[in-house]
Every structure is written in C-alpha cells, then in structure tokens.
Enzyme design. Structure first.
Site, PDB file in Angstrom:
ATOM      1  N   LYS A 128       0.862  -1.188   0.000  1.00 40.81           N
ATOM      2  CA  LYS A 128       0.000   0.000   0.000  1.00 40.81           C
ATOM      3  C   LYS A 128       0.896   1.235   0.000  1.00 40.81           C
ATOM      4  CE  LYS A 128      -3.779   2.108   2.675  1.00 40.81           C
ATOM      5  NZ  LYS A 128      -4.646   1.988   3.866  1.00 40.81           N
TER       6      LYS A 128
ATOM      7  N   SER B 243      -9.636   2.129   2.861  1.00 44.04           N
ATOM      8  CA  SER B 243      -8.719   2.849   2.026  1.00 44.04           C
ATOM      9  C   SER B 243      -7.698   1.993   1.281  1.00 44.04           C
ATOM     10  CB  SER B 243      -7.960   3.876   2.879  1.00 44.04           C
ATOM     11  OG  SER B 243      -7.155   3.225   3.844  1.00 44.04           O
TER      12      SER B 243
ATOM     13  N   SER C  87      -9.825  -0.370   7.069  1.00 45.69           N
ATOM     14  CA  SER C  87      -9.257  -0.279   5.720  1.00 45.69           C
ATOM     15  C   SER C  87      -8.584  -1.520   5.162  1.00 45.69           C
ATOM     16  CB  SER C  87      -8.274   0.877   5.641  1.00 45.69           C
ATOM     17  OG  SER C  87      -8.983   2.076   5.484  1.00 45.69           O
TER      18      SER C  87
HETATM   19  N1  GLN Z   1     -13.050   4.622   6.469  1.00 48.99           N
HETATM   20  C1  GLN Z   1     -12.327   4.985   7.641  1.00 48.99           C
HETATM   21  C2  GLN Z   1     -11.810   6.393   7.502  1.00 48.99           C
HETATM   22  O1  GLN Z   1     -12.059   6.975   6.521  1.00 48.99           O
HETATM   23  C3  GLN Z   1     -11.212   4.008   7.900  1.00 48.99           C
HETATM   24  C4  GLN Z   1      -9.986   4.241   7.101  1.00 48.99           C
HETATM   25  C5  GLN Z   1      -8.840   3.376   7.500  1.00 48.99           C
HETATM   26  O2  GLN Z   1      -8.992   2.363   8.156  1.00 48.99           O
HETATM   27  N2  GLN Z   1      -7.644   3.817   7.117  1.00 48.99           N
HETATM   28  O3  GLN Z   1     -11.178   6.922   8.342  1.00 48.99           O
END
Ligand code: GLN
Length: 501
Positions: free
Chosen positions: A76, A151, A175
């Site tokens: 990532k 994400s 995410s």
């Molecule tokens: N959807 C959540 C956010 O926008 C989680 C994102 C994540 O786990 N990096 O913060």
C-alpha cells in the site's frame, strides 16, 4: 498454466519445483500490472523488482528458500519504500522518495519477497471507497462501475484482479477488512501493536495497524509471521514471544471429529451487527456462512455490543483529531508540497496545504482541529475517549461468553462509484459501522470471503461479501485457524472475476 490467480502456497510449490522462476513470476505480474485498467498501482520499478527476484532465485536454487522467498507482493502506498516513490495517495507527497524502507517492507523483503510496486489508496488512508486518491480513483475488478472499498482499495483490487498474489494494507477503522470484503479476498488486521508502524505514513496513530491481504487465511498467516514482532523504533510496539500464526491450523478445537473441526468453539453474534441498516442480501449470505460454521461444529450464541452505534461518532472525532496533529508536519517547509506562489510565510503555509491536500483530508484536519480546540476539547475529544474505553469494555464482556465474534464487514456490497456524494461524507462514514469497534478496542479482526450478491441490472455481475471475525487481543492464530477451517470447506476465496465470463 496461468499462475496469476494462484495462492501463495501454490506459488511456493511452483517455485520450489522449478516450474517457474522467481524472475518469470515477477515479470508475469509486472506485465499484468502494465495492462491494468482498474487504477490499482501507483508506482512500479521493474529493475528493482527483478533484482529482488534474481536474489530470491539464487536462494531457491541453493535450497535456502524460506516460505516467502521469491513470492511477489504490492505495498500500500502508505508504507515508505526506498526504491519506489511513496505518495500516500496525496499530491502533498508527489514524487517523494523515502531514504529508508518501512519496517514492514524491510521484514517482508528480508523474508525474500519481491516488491512489485505501490498500490493505490485513499489520500493518507482516509476513506472507505478508494475514490479519494490524488492520482485517480480505483475500481472494483468484479464490476468496474463500483468502488473496490478503501482505504486499501488498490491492495484488495490487485489480489482480486490477479495483479499480485498478496499485498500489505493498513487498517485504522476498517481499511484492510472492508476492501478485502468488497473485492472477495482474505485480509487480517492484527492486534494494535503487533506489527510495527515505523515507516507507515501516520493517519491516526492510536488506531493505525498494518495488515496482510491475500487469497487465503493460510497466506495471511505466512505474511503475518514475517510482518509481526517487536520493533524498538515504534513506541507502541508490543514485546511478545514470536509465534507461528498458522500453528493452530488443523488442530481440533475441543473433542472435534474430522468433520467437525470447530467443535467446542463459541461464536458470538452481536445483535447490533444484524439490525436495521444491514442489507438483506448481505445478511442472507452471512447467515449461510454462520450455518456453515455451525455445521463444522461451532456453537453460535447472541452477544451484546450495546455501544456499536457510538463507535461512529467516537471514531470520527478521535481519528481526525490525531490526523490534524500528524498532518501538521506537511507545511511546505518541513515536509511536502510547497506552493510556487507565496510572498510571505503565512501565505506559503496556507497555499501549500490548500494545494497539497485533497478535500476529504482538509475536512478531517478541520474537524480534528475543532474537536481539539480550547472550549470544545472536553465536549468532543475527551468524551470520545471515554466512549472508546466503554466500547473496549463491551468487547471484554462479550468475550467472557464466546471465543470470537462474527458479523458482516460492511452493511452492503461495493456501491456504485457515482452513488456517494462527496458533499455528503456522512453516508460513507456510516458504512464503517461494523469495523470501527475492533479498531477502537485494538482487537484483531479479519474478513473472509463468504459468498456473493447479484448486482442489479444492467451489470448483473456477482459482488463478493466478507465475513468479519473479531478475536480477543493476541488471538490472531485462532482467528486464522477458524478462517482456514471455513476455507477448507468452501471455495469462495478461490473465485475470481476472471472466471466470470
Ligand atoms: N473509512 C475509515 C476512515 O475513513 C477508515 C480508514 C482506514 O482504516 N484507514 O477513516
């Protein structure tokens, strides 16, 4: 034979038997990445990948290969990498070249893995749909008109599309699990502190945790074996004896027979995970997965996580608060994009940050600065911290009656790209309801492919559903063993969008 959709275990055999070399394997994936239409990969460096592959092949030839030697993966784009640019999906870090590797990257490289490149993600890992990446959105290989989840959407889409057999992800509020669910692959977020955060571009440091994404639970266990472990460079890294995360595979739970490997296992279903808001199609799929686990011997009971709804406001106060502090370093002077048009220092800061950060990141910084500000701190930030503590206690109480908790990962399957309005971020935040609790409580949790829902016409494609398993602290080995037993009895995890047509 096309090995691109094989799991890591299959690729291991192919490499060890000489059926394919590490260099051929890397070339195969790099070619597929070059042709990709899903916006999955942000950076490649074939020379660096092939150099790693050649070194791995030398080890394989000398019969010194470890379980991961020569196996390719994507990182990532939140993990800093020496040979590949690291952007965190942001213009703020355009063309940034790290002088060092993140600890996770270094550990996986030391284990002999071949880095194929950097996977797309939401800017600074903020998002649930991988549509907030400064270098373009990423799409779902099962249906290109839909999101891959986020994400870590690029990581999940890559494995689903056969562009890499594995990928790293990070999970702050879901995410790893949510994109894994929406792309039909397996993903695990370990206990907070299990895997070093060193070299991970920080979003919300008290929640951020690196995880493994691949086709099977077995593959995730192998990856975690290399990724996990104490790191003095991360102040929240935990000192634990090293473990083999696949050691419980095939081990009977209690008094199990061959056909009932999960006999004696108690699985708790939180009623709050099956209430209004959960799509009935997703529910049907999760129900049949639950029945399958029962058929394997598990006992299912209801548990209570009474503050599930509060995980949304608590998380969306704490995460932006930490983000606003972490992202203050990107000011165009110490780090990050610097505007070309500034006559004084204040304008330089303001313009650099306005140009460098996307809208969602700006929104989070503003929310974070607000909830931390004098006069609002007690009402929002402190309150959210108290709620976080209560949510963690609710899990502790629930685990007094069960070994692990089961539920859906997300209320729906992957939604159409056009559906979410960026003017209305709340809808996207609400979709995180089932994943935020484990993050706030620091617990290990995973997503396991458990079936499909037919998409509406006109696409009429199948969309994957993920089963979420949440365990008590440090129980990754058990989570993975249960997922493995389920995967021995099902083949959802081997379905690929390629086989659709
Ligand atoms: N959807 C959540 C956010 O926008 C989680 C994102 C994540 O786990 N990096 O913060």
């Amino acid at each position: 034979m096309d090995l691109r959709f094989s799991d890591l275990a299959g690729l291991r055999k192919a490499l060890d038997s000489g059926m394919v070399s590490a260099v051929e394997l890397a070339q195969d994936y790099l070619e597929a990445i070059a042709k990709d239409q899903h916006g999955v990969v942000l950076a490649v460096n074939p020379e660096a990948s092939l150099a790693q592959a050649r070194a791995a092949q030398t080890q394989i030839d000398a019969h010194q290969a470890g379980p991961l030697t020569g196996l390719p993966l994507l990182h990532k784009d939140i993990f800093v990498t020496k040979g590949w640019a690291t952007t965190a999906g942001s213009k703020m870090l355009e063309n940034y070249q790290s002088p060092f590797d993140a600890e996770v990257v270094e550990r996986l490289s030391k284990a002999g893995m071949v880095t194929l490149g950097k996977a797309s993600c939401d800017e600074f890992a903020m998002g649930s749909a991988n549509q907030h990446c400064a270098y373009g959105p990423c799409t779902n290989p099962w249906d290109e008109s839909r999101i891959p989840g986020g994400s870590s959407g690029g990581s999940a889409a890559a494995v689903a599309a056969g562009l890499a057999p594995a990928a790293t992800g990070t999970d702050t509020g879901g995410s790893v699990r949510q994109p894994a669910a929406m792309c039909g692959i397996t993903g695990i977020k370990p206990t907070y502190g299990r895997v070093s955060r060193w070299g991970m571009v920080a979003y919300a440091s008290s929640l951020d945790q690196a995880g493994a994404m691949a086709r099977t639970a077995q593959d995730c266990a192998w990856l975690l074996n290399a990724m996990a472990g104490f790191d003095p460079k991360d102040s929240t890294s935990l000192e634990r004896p090293s473990e083999d995360f696949s050691r419980l595979f095939g081990q009977p739970m209690k008094e199990a027979t061959d056909s009932q490997p999960l006999k004696g296992l108690k699985i708790g279903l939180p009623k709050q995970f099956f209430g209004p808001g959960l799509s009935s199609e997703v529910r049907t799929v999760v129900d049949s997965a639950t029945a399958q686990l029962q058929a394997l011997g598990a006992v299912v009971l209801e548990v209570d996580l009474p503050r599930t709804e509060l995980s949304i406001p608590a998380y969306y106060v704490i995460a932006p608060a930490e983000a606003s502090s972490n992202l203050s370093r990107f000011d165009g002077v110490r780090y990050g994009h610097r505007t070309q048009e500034a006559s004084d220092l204040e304008t330089l800061y303001r313009r650099s940050r306005t140009e460098g950060f996307g809208l969602e990141v700006q929104r989070r910084i503003l929310i974070g600065a607000f909830v931390l500000s004098h006069g609002y701190y007690d009402a929002y930030y402190l309150q959210a911290q108290k709620v976080r503590r209560l949510i963690a206690q609710d899990f502790q109480v629930a685990f007094q009656g069960c070994d692990l908790i089961l539920g859906p990962v997300a209320p729906t399957v992957a939604w159409p790209i056009a559906q979410m309005d960026s003017q209305d971020p709340m809808t996207e935040y609400l979709a995180d309801i089932y994943t935020l609790g484990a993050s706030l409580a620091g617990l290990p949790a995973m997503s396991v492919p458990c079936g499909f829902v037919a998409a509406d016409a006109p696409s009429a494609r199948r969309l994957p559903v993920g089963l979420q398993l949440i365990g008590p602290q440090f129980q990754e080995a058990q989570l993975l063993a249960v997922a493995h037993a389920y995967q021995q009895a099902t083949d959802w995890h081997y379905q690929t969008p390629e086989k659709e047509s």
